[in-house]
Design a protein around this motif. Sequence first.
Motif, mmCIF file in Angstrom:
data_model
loop_
_atom_site.group_PDB
_atom_site.id
_atom_site.type_symbol
_atom_site.label_atom_id
_atom_site.label_comp_id
_atom_site.label_asym_id
_atom_site.label_seq_id
_atom_site.Cartn_x
_atom_site.Cartn_y
_atom_site.Cartn_z
ATOM 1 N N LEU A 1 0.861 -1.179 0.000
ATOM 2 C CA LEU A 1 0.000 0.000 0.000
ATOM 3 C C LEU A 1 0.901 1.234 0.000
ATOM 4 N N THR A 2 0.723 2.088 -1.012
ATOM 5 C CA THR A 2 1.556 3.283 -1.142
ATOM 6 C C THR A 2 0.658 4.517 -1.119
ATOM 7 N N ILE A 3 1.002 5.474 -0.244
ATOM 8 C CA ILE A 3 0.226 6.714 -0.098
ATOM 9 C C ILE A 3 1.191 7.885 -0.280
ATOM 10 N N GLU A 4 0.888 8.791 -1.217
ATOM 11 C CA GLU A 4 1.774 9.922 -1.534
ATOM 12 C C GLU A 4 0.966 11.227 -1.485
ATOM 13 N N ASP A 5 1.655 12.307 -1.204
ATOM 14 C CA ASP A 5 1.007 13.620 -1.212
ATOM 15 C C ASP A 5 1.959 14.648 -1.802
ATOM 16 N N ASP A 6 1.421 15.820 -2.088
ATOM 17 C CA ASP A 6 2.240 16.885 -2.675
ATOM 18 C C ASP A 6 2.562 17.961 -1.631
ATOM 19 N N GLY A 7 2.627 17.524 -0.354
ATOM 20 C CA GLY A 7 2.938 18.462 0.716
ATOM 21 C C GLY A 7 4.424 18.754 0.814
ATOM 22 N N PRO A 8 4.846 19.309 1.952
ATOM 23 C CA PRO A 8 6.247 19.687 2.115
ATOM 24 C C PRO A 8 7.182 18.500 2.280
ATOM 25 N N GLY A 9 6.653 17.311 2.650
ATOM 26 C CA GLY A 9 7.514 16.147 2.822
ATOM 27 C C GLY A 9 8.320 16.227 4.103
ATOM 28 N N THR B 1 7.689 2.004 5.574
ATOM 29 C CA THR B 1 8.852 2.789 5.146
ATOM 30 C C THR B 1 8.362 4.139 4.638
ATOM 31 N N LEU B 2 9.165 5.180 4.907
ATOM 32 C CA LEU B 2 8.845 6.530 4.467
ATOM 33 C C LEU B 2 9.893 6.983 3.469
ATOM 34 N N GLY B 3 9.461 7.752 2.468
ATOM 35 C CA GLY B 3 10.389 8.226 1.458
ATOM 36 C C GLY B 3 9.847 9.473 0.781
ATOM 37 N N GLU B 4 10.493 9.847 -0.326
ATOM 38 C CA GLU B 4 10.088 11.030 -1.068
ATOM 39 C C GLU B 4 9.082 10.640 -2.148
ATOM 40 N N SER B 5 8.041 11.400 -2.251
ATOM 41 C CA SER B 5 6.994 11.118 -3.226
ATOM 42 C C SER B 5 7.315 11.774 -4.569
ATOM 43 N N GLY C 1 5.900 15.443 -2.030
ATOM 44 C CA GLY C 1 5.753 15.374 -0.586
ATOM 45 C C GLY C 1 6.264 14.071 -0.018
ATOM 46 N N LEU C 2 5.489 13.510 0.919
ATOM 47 C CA LEU C 2 5.892 12.285 1.617
ATOM 48 C C LEU C 2 5.307 11.073 0.911
ATOM 49 N N ARG C 3 6.117 10.027 0.837
ATOM 50 C CA ARG C 3 5.631 8.726 0.322
ATOM 51 C C ARG C 3 5.640 7.730 1.473
ATOM 52 N N LEU C 4 4.484 7.164 1.750
ATOM 53 C CA LEU C 4 4.314 6.182 2.826
ATOM 54 C C LEU C 4 4.035 4.827 2.184
ATOM 55 N N GLN C 5 4.853 3.855 2.504
ATOM 56 C CA GLN C 5 4.702 2.531 1.881
ATOM 57 C C GLN C 5 4.596 1.473 2.970
ATOM 58 N N VAL C 6 3.559 0.646 2.893
ATOM 59 C CA VAL C 6 3.310 -0.380 3.898
ATOM 60 C C VAL C 6 3.225 -1.736 3.207
ATOM 61 N N ASP C 7 4.041 -2.682 3.664
ATOM 62 C CA ASP C 7 3.965 -4.065 3.179
ATOM 63 C C ASP C 7 3.159 -4.882 4.168
ATOM 64 N N LEU C 8 2.176 -5.630 3.648
ATOM 65 C CA LEU C 8 1.256 -6.386 4.501
ATOM 66 C C LEU C 8 1.043 -7.784 3.933
#
Length: 459
Positions: free
Chosen positions: A389-397, A439-443, A447-454
Motif C-alpha cells: 500500500l503506497t500513499i503519496e502527497d504533494d505536501g512539504p515532505g 517505510t517513508l520516502g520522497e513522493s 511530498g511524503l511517500r508512505l509505503q506499507v507491506d502487509l
Amino acid sequence: MIPEALRRPSLARRLVLLAVGWSLAALVVSAVVLALLFQQAALRRFDQSLNELIDNLTTGTTVENGEVVAPALTDERALRAYSGRYWEIAEFRPGGKVAALVRSRSLWDSELHTPRDLASKFAARPGKPFAYSARGPLGEPLRAAARPATIYGHPVIFLAAEDRSPIDRDVRGFIAATAAAFLLLGLGLIAAVVIQVRVGLRPLFELQREVAAVRRGKAERLAHVYPSEVMPLADELNALVAHNQEVVERQRTHVGNLAHALKTPISVMITEADQRPGPLAEVVTRQAAVMRQQVDHHLRRARAAARTQGQGERTSVVEVLDELVRTLERIFRDKGVAIDWDAPDDLYFQGERQDLLEIAGNGIENACKWCRGKVRVRAEAAGPERLRLTIEDDGPGLTQEQREAAIQRGARLDESAPGSGLGLNIIDELARAYGGALTLGESGLGGLRLQVDLPRAEA
C-alpha cells in the motif's frame, strides 16, 4: 550454478538418491556376475569338446618303429586346411621348446602355439589338462587345451584347439541383451522408487498443507487422519495450536481488563476537572486525555497482535479504500483535497477489516492534512503472499531525520496540526504485528511517500 531449491536438504531427494544408488549398484554387479558366469559356462563346454578330442587322440595314438603315429580321426574340420579346429602331438625339446611330431591336416604347415611355461604348468598339476588362449594360423582367436601323456614309454603332449570366435560372439550378445534388460529394469526401479517415495511422504505433504491452512486462518486445527508414524506429530501440533490460542486469548483478556480498569479513573479525573475550572484542571484534563489515548492505543495494539496470532481474516482492499476515500474527501472538502486511488479488485488483505481501516485511514488522513491538494493511493500485489500500500502527497515532505523520528511513538513534528501524533506509529506497529513493515520516502508528487507491506490473502 545450482538453484537454491536443490541446495536445500530434501528428505524425498535423499530417499530417492539412496534407493536409486543401491538399486543401480546391485544391477551393475548382477549384470557383471551373470556375464562372467555365462562366459565361464560357455568355456567349460568348449573345453569339454577339446578334451574329448584329446581323449580320442590319446586312445588311438601308437608308436611304430620309434615314431609316434596318430589315429585316423573322422573329424571333417580337422581334415580341412585352416578350418579352425586343430590338433597336434608334440614333445618337449631341450630348453623347454615344444616341437610337433604329428599334427592335423587343418594346421597345414603351421604349429599350435603353446605357453612358454607349459612345462611348469604340467608340473604344478601332474596328469591334468591345461587350457589357454592362443592365436591360430590365420590369426584367429583360439581356445586350446594341452595334456601330457606317455605312449609306450614315449612322453608326448597332446594339443587340441578350436576357433573361439563363436563363443566370444555369444558372450557379447549375452552381455548386450543383459545390459538392455537391466537398463529397462533400472529405469523401472527408478520410476518405482520415485512413486514409492512420493506416496510414502504424501502424509507429510498433507500435514504441511494443513499447517499452512491453520496459519492462514482457513482451519482451526489439523483434522486429517494420518498414519500411525505421523499422527503423534499432528496431535502435538494441535496441542500447540490450542495452547497458543489459549495464551493469546488470556493476554488479550488481561490487557482488555487493564484498559477498562484505567478508563474509569481517567473519566472520573476528566469529569472532576471539568467541574473545577482553573490552571490545574486544564493540566489534569489535557494529561488525562493523553492517558486515554495511550490506553486506547495499547489496547488496540494488543488486540491487533492477538488477531494476527489467531484465526486469519480476509479483507477486500478495494472496499476499504473506497470507503476511506469517500469519507476523507468529505472531511477535507473545504481544503479541496483530491484523492486519486487505485487497487485491483482481487487484492485481499490477510487480516481484519478494522486493522486495514486503521492502517490505510491513518496514512491517507495524514496525507490529507499535509498535502496542498493532491493525494495518490496505490495498492498492489508484491508477491504471492504480500501486498503493498503506497500513499503519496504533494505536501512539504520530511527530511531523512524527520522520517525516522515520525514513526516514533507519540512523535509530532508540527504541533500546529491536530492529532495525537500516533498515526504513523500506529501504522508501523500494526504493520509489524502482521509481519509487515512501514517505510517513508520522497513522493513523486513532491511530498511524503508512505509505503506499507502487509500479508496478502488468496483471492
